[in-house]
Design a protein around this motif. Structure first.
Motif, PDB file in Angstrom:
ATOM      1  N   ILE A   1       0.880  10.219   3.157  1.00  0.00           N
ATOM      2  CA  ILE A   1       1.033  10.800   1.820  1.00  0.00           C
ATOM      3  C   ILE A   1       2.333  11.581   1.726  1.00  0.00           C
ATOM      4  O   ILE A   1       3.107  11.437   0.771  1.00  0.00           O
ATOM      5  CB  ILE A   1      -0.185  11.684   1.481  1.00  0.00           C
ATOM      6  CG1 ILE A   1      -1.354  10.767   1.153  1.00  0.00           C
ATOM      7  CG2 ILE A   1       0.112  12.624   0.320  1.00  0.00           C
ATOM      8  CD1 ILE A   1      -2.645  11.440   0.891  1.00  0.00           C
TER       9      ILE A   1
ATOM     10  N   ARG B   1       6.489  11.195 -15.658  1.00  0.00           N
ATOM     11  CA  ARG B   1       5.594  11.578 -16.744  1.00  0.00           C
ATOM     12  C   ARG B   1       5.581  13.078 -16.959  1.00  0.00           C
ATOM     13  O   ARG B   1       5.201  13.557 -18.015  1.00  0.00           O
ATOM     14  CB  ARG B   1       4.178  11.062 -16.469  1.00  0.00           C
ATOM     15  CG  ARG B   1       4.055   9.567 -16.527  1.00  0.00           C
ATOM     16  CD  ARG B   1       4.405   9.029 -17.911  1.00  0.00           C
ATOM     17  NE  ARG B   1       3.563   9.607 -18.935  1.00  0.00           N
ATOM     18  CZ  ARG B   1       2.367   9.139 -19.253  1.00  0.00           C
ATOM     19  NH1 ARG B   1       1.899   8.073 -18.664  1.00  0.00           N
ATOM     20  NH2 ARG B   1       1.652   9.726 -20.183  1.00  0.00           N
TER      21      ARG B   1
ATOM     22  N   SER C   1       5.201   4.651  -5.667  1.00  0.00           N
ATOM     23  CA  SER C   1       5.307   4.446  -7.114  1.00  0.00           C
ATOM     24  C   SER C   1       4.422   5.453  -7.860  1.00  0.00           C
ATOM     25  O   SER C   1       4.798   5.948  -8.919  1.00  0.00           O
ATOM     26  CB  SER C   1       4.986   2.997  -7.469  1.00  0.00           C
ATOM     27  OG  SER C   1       3.774   2.889  -8.153  1.00  0.00           O
ATOM     28  N   ASN C   2       3.254   5.811  -7.276  1.00  0.00           N
ATOM     29  CA  ASN C   2       2.438   6.893  -7.853  1.00  0.00           C
ATOM     30  C   ASN C   2       3.263   8.162  -8.025  1.00  0.00           C
ATOM     31  O   ASN C   2       3.219   8.814  -9.066  1.00  0.00           O
ATOM     32  CB  ASN C   2       1.273   7.233  -6.913  1.00  0.00           C
ATOM     33  CG  ASN C   2       0.026   6.418  -7.220  1.00  0.00           C
ATOM     34  OD1 ASN C   2      -0.003   5.673  -8.182  1.00  0.00           O
ATOM     35  ND2 ASN C   2      -0.988   6.570  -6.409  1.00  0.00           N
TER      36      ASN C   2
ATOM     37  N   GLN D   1       2.741   1.521  -3.174  1.00  0.00           N
ATOM     38  CA  GLN D   1       1.879   1.985  -4.273  1.00  0.00           C
ATOM     39  C   GLN D   1       1.887   3.503  -4.322  1.00  0.00           C
ATOM     40  O   GLN D   1       1.939   4.104  -5.388  1.00  0.00           O
ATOM     41  CB  GLN D   1       0.439   1.514  -4.011  1.00  0.00           C
ATOM     42  CG  GLN D   1       0.294   0.020  -3.885  1.00  0.00           C
ATOM     43  CD  GLN D   1      -0.295  -0.581  -5.129  1.00  0.00           C
ATOM     44  OE1 GLN D   1      -0.918   0.111  -5.917  1.00  0.00           O
ATOM     45  NE2 GLN D   1      -0.123  -1.862  -5.321  1.00  0.00           N
ATOM     46  N   LEU D   2       1.837   4.132  -3.128  1.00  0.00           N
ATOM     47  CA  LEU D   2       1.870   5.594  -3.075  1.00  0.00           C
ATOM     48  C   LEU D   2       3.200   6.118  -3.603  1.00  0.00           C
ATOM     49  O   LEU D   2       3.240   7.065  -4.388  1.00  0.00           O
ATOM     50  CB  LEU D   2       1.671   6.087  -1.630  1.00  0.00           C
ATOM     51  CG  LEU D   2       0.354   5.767  -0.941  1.00  0.00           C
ATOM     52  CD1 LEU D   2       0.306   6.413   0.426  1.00  0.00           C
ATOM     53  CD2 LEU D   2      -0.813   6.245  -1.773  1.00  0.00           C
TER      54      LEU D   2
ATOM     55  N   VAL E   1       5.887   7.828 -10.780  1.00  0.00           N
ATOM     56  CA  VAL E   1       5.232   7.883 -12.098  1.00  0.00           C
ATOM     57  C   VAL E   1       4.932   9.329 -12.467  1.00  0.00           C
ATOM     58  O   VAL E   1       5.235   9.780 -13.578  1.00  0.00           O
ATOM     59  CB  VAL E   1       3.924   7.054 -12.083  1.00  0.00           C
ATOM     60  CG1 VAL E   1       3.068   7.386 -13.292  1.00  0.00           C
ATOM     61  CG2 VAL E   1       4.236   5.579 -12.046  1.00  0.00           C
ATOM     62  N   LYS E   2       4.365  10.082 -11.517  1.00  0.00           N
ATOM     63  CA  LYS E   2       4.016  11.478 -11.806  1.00  0.00           C
ATOM     64  C   LYS E   2       5.256  12.265 -12.212  1.00  0.00           C
ATOM     65  O   LYS E   2       5.236  13.001 -13.193  1.00  0.00           O
ATOM     66  CB  LYS E   2       3.376  12.123 -10.566  1.00  0.00           C
ATOM     67  CG  LYS E   2       1.903  11.800 -10.431  1.00  0.00           C
ATOM     68  CD  LYS E   2       1.268  12.583  -9.298  1.00  0.00           C
ATOM     69  CE  LYS E   2       1.310  11.799  -8.025  1.00  0.00           C
ATOM     70  NZ  LYS E   2       0.661  12.487  -6.892  1.00  0.00           N
TER      71      LYS E   2
ATOM     72  N   MET F   1       0.839  -1.212   0.000  1.00  0.00           N
ATOM     73  CA  MET F   1       0.000   0.000   0.000  1.00  0.00           C
ATOM     74  C   MET F   1       0.875   1.263   0.000  1.00  0.00           C
ATOM     75  O   MET F   1       0.727   2.137  -0.842  1.00  0.00           O
ATOM     76  CB  MET F   1      -0.907  -0.037   1.236  1.00  0.00           C
ATOM     77  CG  MET F   1      -1.667   1.247   1.492  1.00  0.00           C
ATOM     78  SD  MET F   1      -2.847   1.647   0.188  1.00  0.00           S
ATOM     79  CE  MET F   1      -3.457   3.192   0.812  1.00  0.00           C
TER      80      MET F   1
END
Lengths: 329, 309
Positions: A153, A15, A7-8, A4-5, A11-12, A1
């Motif tokens: 976060i 990108r 990796s978010n 995942q944050l 990714v941002k 979990m």
């Protein structure tokens, strides 16, 4: 979990192409620096009329000796000259070629010089965006209304940032090796590097602890220390990014601080309190090769301590503020 | 009735001696479409931000699905899907990637729901395009898809009709009513009253930070007297007749003339019947006598202008 944050966040950042822009600038700079250094060597050879490095080193020593007698040189400058002089004499007497070309030598110089301004600038470009961009883009509202705690976060953003800094260092290592190798050849990881000079404030150099390390080992230490210094820069930029809504102003604040800091480093010998500033302590690798510190009395442990305390304070403030902040329009 | 999904009790927010919101209370039940109305700057968005935990209230209590936002914010927010102010997304990512970002924060089921919610808002064809290329209406729909990812019990939409064309608004209306029929509570803020009237069954009206009216639309409007408009051939003569009828029942009311030449007055059904026969007796032809239901907009203006409260 939690991952995942993280990796978010990565990714941002990827990108957004911010990281890629930094990489492109790096590549261009490496090529320019390598070319310039390559040209400088050619000019030097032409002026000396020989490729023998003994001649060049002897010339440097003579030049340094003349500078030492310059009545306008300050005590700190003289100490610096003494240190390089001692190093050159040691190299000459032990038959170690300090100009031995090769990609590893270039990497070593790039990190030594880059850590004062260039690499922290890249770190700031990435770190300043981490929180501010969510604030100015409004997406912070989406992040904070998903039933995930604010601390989690922010922590995921911090971990992502540290990973991105690590990626930046890996990229610097790879690009500087590949690009400069095209000019100087790819060998030279085994060349000896001289360590253990101790310069005191009054300019006497102690060479009783001098030893040599293979280049690759020295490189690992240099990159490791550079990475550590940049984590401190990243933490400070991260705090500013949490406090300021716009990416541009958060980047501006950090860059102003960094550049003011490098100017201070040049002037710092006259203002001893400056040694408690983080920017003055970024050049951790200077302690390896015996360059005297910008302010007398600074030691390796002292610099590490200053960086750790500033980073910790910055992160505590970031988390405290972020957890309580009202997200207004 | 069942337990309210959202319960707000004497909510207050003060920032540096300025009271943005004070004493706001209301309940939203499952299956309701609840309108939160007020002029711009009345405190709608501040209230919504407090409900979703972006702002800490100075006083008051918010309960969502039985969890208090103050003490159990994470559990409470798992029951909520929301769009606050604008549908916020990352323009450099595709629609699917945007949904994935949020779904990964909410667990595996949310990730599996991505295609389902995309289909629900009719975005499945454009899902792999960058959000940068989306129209405002498509962003609104992607925003709703984001809000529905976690299968919430309460859907909060802040000004959802912004940027939608009339067809889009109608589509949104049927969509939200279908969701409400399945038991979802929908909470909508707006300053566009004609939209809300068609969309919602319950409203709370907020002005200057306080809720001044709350209840079912039908009940609120039933309490107001209704106007009757008359289309006649001789307006001047007819006006005197109507005034006589009103006066004979002891009512001091004005008969006004609308811009289109019809007469408007307020009277009960009995009086209308009496007026019709009197007008005929005086030789006035009545083409039309129509009772005009007061619209929510009229009611809102009456209530918020202060004079009628």
């Amino acid at each position: 979990m939690f991952w995942q944050l993280v990796s978010n966040e990565i990714v941002k950042m990827l990108r957004k192409r911010r990281f890629q822009v930094v990489m492109a600038i790096l590549l261009v700079l490496m090529a320019v620096f390598s070319y310039a250094e390559h040209e400088a060597i050619l000019v030097m050879v032409r002026q000396l009329g020989t490729t023998d490095w003994h001649v060049r080193l002897q010339q440097e020593i003579t030049h340094d000796l003349n500078r030492l007698h310059n009545p306008f040189a300050s005590a700190a400058e003289k100490a610096g000259i003494q240190a390089t002089l001692a190093e050159a004499q040691y190299e000459l007497s032990h038959n170690i070629n300090p100009y031995a070309p090769g990609a590893p030598s270039f990497m070593h110089t790039f990190m030594d010089e880059g850590i004062t301004l260039l690499i922290p600038l890249f770190v700031i470009v990435i770190a300043s965006d981490m929180v501010s961009s969510e604030m100015s883009g409004g997406t912070i509202k989406m992040l904070l209304t998903r039933g995930v705690s604010r601390t989690r976060i922010l922590a995921s953003k911090l971990v992502a940032l540290f990973l991105l800094v690590a990626m930046l260092f890996a990229a610097i290592a790879i690009t500087s090796y590949v690009v400069s190798g095209a000019f100087f050849g790819y060998g030279g990881f085994g060349l000896p590097v001289i360590m253990g000079f101790q310069t005191s404030a009054n300019g006497t150099v102690d060479i009783s602890h001098v030893y040599t390390l293979p280049q690759w080992e020295y490189l690992l230490m240099t990159f490791g220390l550079g990475f550590f210094a940049c984590l401190a820069v990243a933490s400070l930029a991260f705090m500013v990014s949490t406090l300021v809504r716009s990416t541009a102003s958060s980047m501006g604040i950090m860059m102003a601080g960094l550049i003011a800091g490098t100017l201070l480093t040049a002037l710092a010998s006259n203002w001893t309190l400056a040694k408690y500033l983080p920017v003055v302590n970024l050049q951790l690798m200077n302690y390896l090769n015996g360059t005297p510190p910008p302010v007398a009395g600074m030691t390796f442990a002292f610099s590490l301590g200053v960086l750790v305390i500033w980073s910790a304070a910055a992160l505590v403030i970031s988390f405290q503020v972020f957890a309580r902040k009202d997200i207004m329009g | 009735m069942a337990q309210p999904v959202l319960s707000v009790r004497s909510l207050e927010k003060r920032v540096r001696n300025r009271t943005l919101v004070k004493d706001v209370s209301f309940d939203v039940y499952p299956g309701q479409v609840f309108g939160f109305l007020g002029p711009n700057g009345a405190g709608k968005t501040t209230t919504i931000r407090m409900i979703v935990g972006l702002i800490r209230p100075t006083a008051g209590e918010i309960t969502i699905g039985g969890y208090k936002v103050r003490t159990d914010p994470l559990r409470a927010m798992q029951e909520v899907g929301c769009i606050v102010e604008n549908p916020d997304m990352y323009p450099y990512l595709s629609g699917r990637e945007n949904l994935l970002q949020l779904a990964r924060m909410q667990g595996v089921e949310a990730v599996h729901r991505i295609d389902e919610v995309a289909k629900l808002v009719h975005l499945e064809d454009r899902l792999d395009d960058k959000v940068r290329t989306y129209s405002l209406g498509m962003r609104q729909r992607l925003g709703i898809a984001q809000a529905l990812l976690n299968n919430p019990k309460l859907l909060i939409l802040d000004e959802p009709t912004n940027g939608l064309d009339p067809a889009g608004i109608r589509e949104l209306r049927t969509f939200l009513q279908a969701l409400a029929k399945d038991g979802l509570a929908v909470f909508i803020s707006s300053h566009l009253l004609s939209e809300i009237e068609l969309l919602c069954d319950h409203v709370a009206i907020i002005r200057d930070g306080s809720v001044i009216k709350t209840g079912a639309i039908d009940t609120l409007l039933a309490g107001t007297a209704d106007d009757v408009s008359w289309r006649v051939d001789k307006p001047d003569a007819a006006r005197r007749v109507l005034e006589d009828v009103l006066r004979s029942h002891g009512i001091v009311a004005e008969v006004t003339e609308s811009t289109k030449g019809s007469l408007i007055c307020r009277m009960t059904d009995d009086l209308v019947a009496e007026a019709v026969s009197n007008l005929e007796a005086h030789g006035c032809k009545v083409f039309e006598a129509a009772r005009r239901r007061i619209s929510l907009e009229d009611f809102f203006l009456q209530t918020t202008s202060g004079a009628a409260v």
